[in-house]
Motif scaffolding. Structure first.
Motif, PDB file in Angstrom:
ATOM      1  N   MET A 311       0.874  -1.172   0.000  1.00 34.53           N
ATOM      2  CA  MET A 311       0.000   0.000   0.000  1.00 34.53           C
ATOM      3  C   MET A 311       0.911   1.222   0.000  1.00 34.53           C
ATOM      4  O   MET A 311       1.861   1.279   0.786  1.00 34.53           O
ATOM      5  N   THR A 313       1.352   5.600  -0.141  1.00 37.03           N
ATOM      6  CA  THR A 313       0.795   6.936  -0.017  1.00 37.03           C
ATOM      7  C   THR A 313       1.940   7.929  -0.108  1.00 37.03           C
ATOM      8  O   THR A 313       3.103   7.564   0.088  1.00 37.03           O
ATOM      9  N   LEU A 329      -1.887   3.377  10.499  1.00 34.98           N
ATOM     10  CA  LEU A 329      -2.506   2.290   9.758  1.00 34.98           C
ATOM     11  C   LEU A 329      -3.857   2.041  10.415  1.00 34.98           C
ATOM     12  O   LEU A 329      -3.920   1.683  11.595  1.00 34.98           O
ATOM     13  N   SER A 386      -5.751   0.380  15.450  1.00 37.36           N
ATOM     14  CA  SER A 386      -4.821   1.214  14.697  1.00 37.36           C
ATOM     15  C   SER A 386      -3.391   0.848  15.054  1.00 37.36           C
ATOM     16  O   SER A 386      -3.122   0.271  16.107  1.00 37.36           O
ATOM     17  N   SER A 435      -4.821  -9.345   2.095  1.00 36.60           N
ATOM     18  CA  SER A 435      -5.051  -8.069   1.422  1.00 36.60           C
ATOM     19  C   SER A 435      -6.076  -7.197   2.124  1.00 36.60           C
ATOM     20  O   SER A 435      -6.159  -6.004   1.859  1.00 36.60           O
ATOM     21  N   ASN A 436      -6.885  -7.758   3.021  1.00 37.43           N
ATOM     22  CA  ASN A 436      -7.936  -6.965   3.651  1.00 37.43           C
ATOM     23  C   ASN A 436      -7.662  -6.721   5.131  1.00 37.43           C
ATOM     24  O   ASN A 436      -8.576  -6.384   5.870  1.00 37.43           O
ATOM     25  N   GLN A 439      -7.055  -1.380   6.500  1.00 39.97           N
ATOM     26  CA  GLN A 439      -8.056  -0.660   5.719  1.00 39.97           C
ATOM     27  C   GLN A 439      -7.456   0.497   4.914  1.00 39.97           C
ATOM     28  O   GLN A 439      -7.701   0.648   3.724  1.00 39.97           O
ATOM     29  N   ARG A 440      -6.638   1.350   5.564  1.00 39.98           N
ATOM     30  CA  ARG A 440      -6.108   2.516   4.863  1.00 39.98           C
ATOM     31  C   ARG A 440      -4.932   3.104   5.654  1.00 39.98           C
ATOM     32  O   ARG A 440      -4.698   2.750   6.820  1.00 39.98           O
ATOM     33  N   LEU A 441      -4.215   4.003   5.013  1.00 40.21           N
ATOM     34  CA  LEU A 441      -3.088   4.707   5.617  1.00 40.21           C
ATOM     35  C   LEU A 441      -3.418   6.186   5.768  1.00 40.21           C
ATOM     36  O   LEU A 441      -4.074   6.782   4.902  1.00 40.21           O
ATOM     37  N   GLU A 442      -2.983   6.773   6.884  1.00 39.39           N
ATOM     38  CA  GLU A 442      -3.139   8.208   7.105  1.00 39.39           C
ATOM     39  C   GLU A 442      -1.857   8.763   7.689  1.00 39.39           C
ATOM     40  O   GLU A 442      -1.077   8.031   8.313  1.00 39.39           O
TER      41      GLU A 442
END
Length: 446
Positions: A311, A313, A329, A386, A435-436, A439-442
């Protein structure tokens, strides 16, 4: 035969009372008792023998009655198995939140009480010895006391010398105890929990490094090395407490280790207030500024890794002068199939950490390696937690607009290299997809 739940309901009502079973913390405080936990390599032969003897008594109780709360199997199941608490909540050990350290502290104290009461006066002064896994092993891979096959402390479910060292980089522990943010060190509170630094690095990795029994949260406490391993986790927390202040996000939260319950705030006090100390040289902790350890690059991405997913960013310049930037994460879940690692790379645009090329070039952009311990259905490894990574670990390089941050997830082998027949069979077939799991990166600034 009584079920575990039936026994717990009786204990909660106070119908069964023993010095270790009922209000053990209160009894210890009233007595003004202060115990000293020692390095297992510093115990006398008699002290090692007495400790093993107490463990064997608990084992024998479980052979007679697996539901005996004073038996080893029952105590191990408090960590390993789900159960319904007296207040109606369901769970087992706590992981992935700020309750992780308080829960295990209670568990160790109650188990220690049980050992001391097993056959006094011989066992009256027993304390849980810690295993300092910052140091080279006194045995072939573990402390000698755990490698004696005739001892109750021996367990066959550990990896052998071919699995590599079972130690941990002292510099990484120094980074942990010098992290002055309680929640980055220990984790955030539920219902929006996060993993703390100590758990993500040393704890989760070492569990799998020790062996298959310790590597599975459903069996870990069956190995007697569990208690000494976690005593060192608790000691590391005690070292942190000497240098830093702590304020829990939810200090009123209840943590259960039947038949006891305590709040988080009751357990984040000094160990002396709970009746015990550690025999350890604290003098060097915090004396000098700690250089960030980065990561254990010996465990970095290698050609035989499987189940890879990346992933990416961008990393923008900070919006606040002097702000501390963290990679967050979001929605990290444990796999029910195997532990997995998270490798974090900060690199110029166009560089692909998954591409071929010299590993030295790839490792130069690696700033952290984390491990998410294998989960199990219903276990206290909360999905949706997180994970934070301090981007200052990028060895002082300027993270400018246009740089990228890549997170690689990779399944960890379930067997050591010497025992692998086929890595694809040993890992990927058991872990269909990771892969799941994130959820996302910030990017967060503090």
């Amino acid at each position: 035969m009584l079920s575990r739940r039936s026994v717990l309901s009786v204990l909660t009502c106070g119908s069964l009372t023993g010095p270790w079973l009922f209000n053990a913390f209160h009894s210890r405080a009233v007595a003004g008792e202060t115990r000293t936990r020692k390095n297992i390599d510093q115990l006398t032969p008699q002290e090692v023998a007495d400790y093993g003897y107490a463990i064997s008594i608990l084992r024998k109780r479980s052979e007679v009655n697996p539901n005996d709360p004073a038996g080893y199997d029952y105590q191990a199941a408090l960590h390993n198995a789900d159960r319904t608490h007296p207040d109606g909540t369901v769970g087992s050990c706590e992981h992935g939140s700020e309750e992780f350290l308080p829960w295990h502290r209670i568990h160790l104290l109650l188990f220690e009480d049980l050992l001391r009461a097993s056959d006094p006066p011989r066992t009256s002064n027993i304390t849980l010895p810690y295993w300092n896994w910052q140091e080279n092993a006194s045995g072939k891979r573990f402390p000698k006391a755990f490698e004696d096959t005739a001892s109750p402390l021996f367990h066959a479910g550990r990896w052998g010398v071919d699995a590599g060292p079972a130690q941990w980089d002292p510099a990484d522990i120094a980074v942990a105890i010098n992290e002055d943010d309680w929640n980055l060190f220990a984790g955030d509170a539920k219902p929006a929990p996060s993993y703390g630094y100590l758990e993500l690095h040393a704890h989760n990795t070492m569990h799998g490094t020790i062996g298959p029994t310790m590597g599975d949260p459903g069996t870990a406490a069956e190995d007697p090395i569990f208690w000494s391993f976690h005593s060192f986790i608790d000691l590391t927390w005690a070292r942190w407490q000497r240098l830093n202040s702590q304020t829990a996000q939810n200090g009123a939260a209840t943590v259960w280790v039947e038949p006891e319950s305590r709040t988080v705030n009751q357990m984040i006090v000094a160990t002396m207030d709970l009746g015990y100390l550690y025999e350890f040289d604290f003098a060097a902790d915090g004396e000098a500024e700690i250089q960030m350890a980065g990561t254990r690059t010996t465990n970095a991405l290698s050609p035989d890794r499987v189940g890879l997913r990346a992933m990416t960013t961008s990393v923008a310049a900070p919006t606040k002068e002097g702000a501390r930037r963290l990679l967050k994460l979001v929605g990290v879940s444990p796999s029910l199939e195997a532990s997995y690692e998270i490798l974090v790379y900060v690199h110029p645009a166009g560089f692909d950490p998954l591409a071929g090329g010299p590993s030295s070039e790839r490792d130069g952009f690696l700033i952290d390696r984390l491990v998410i311990w294998k989960g199990r259905a219903g276990h206290g490894h909360h999905g949706g937690a997180s994970v934070y990574v301090d981007l200052s670990k990028a060895n002082g390089r300027d993270l400018l607009d246009g740089w990228q941050l890549t997170v690689v997830t990779s399944a960890l082998p379930l067997v050591p290299p010497a025992e692998r027949v086929n890595l694809q069979d040993s890992v990927n077939d058991r872990l269909a997809s990771i892969s799941n799991l994130i959820q996302r990166l910030e990017i967060e600034e503090r």
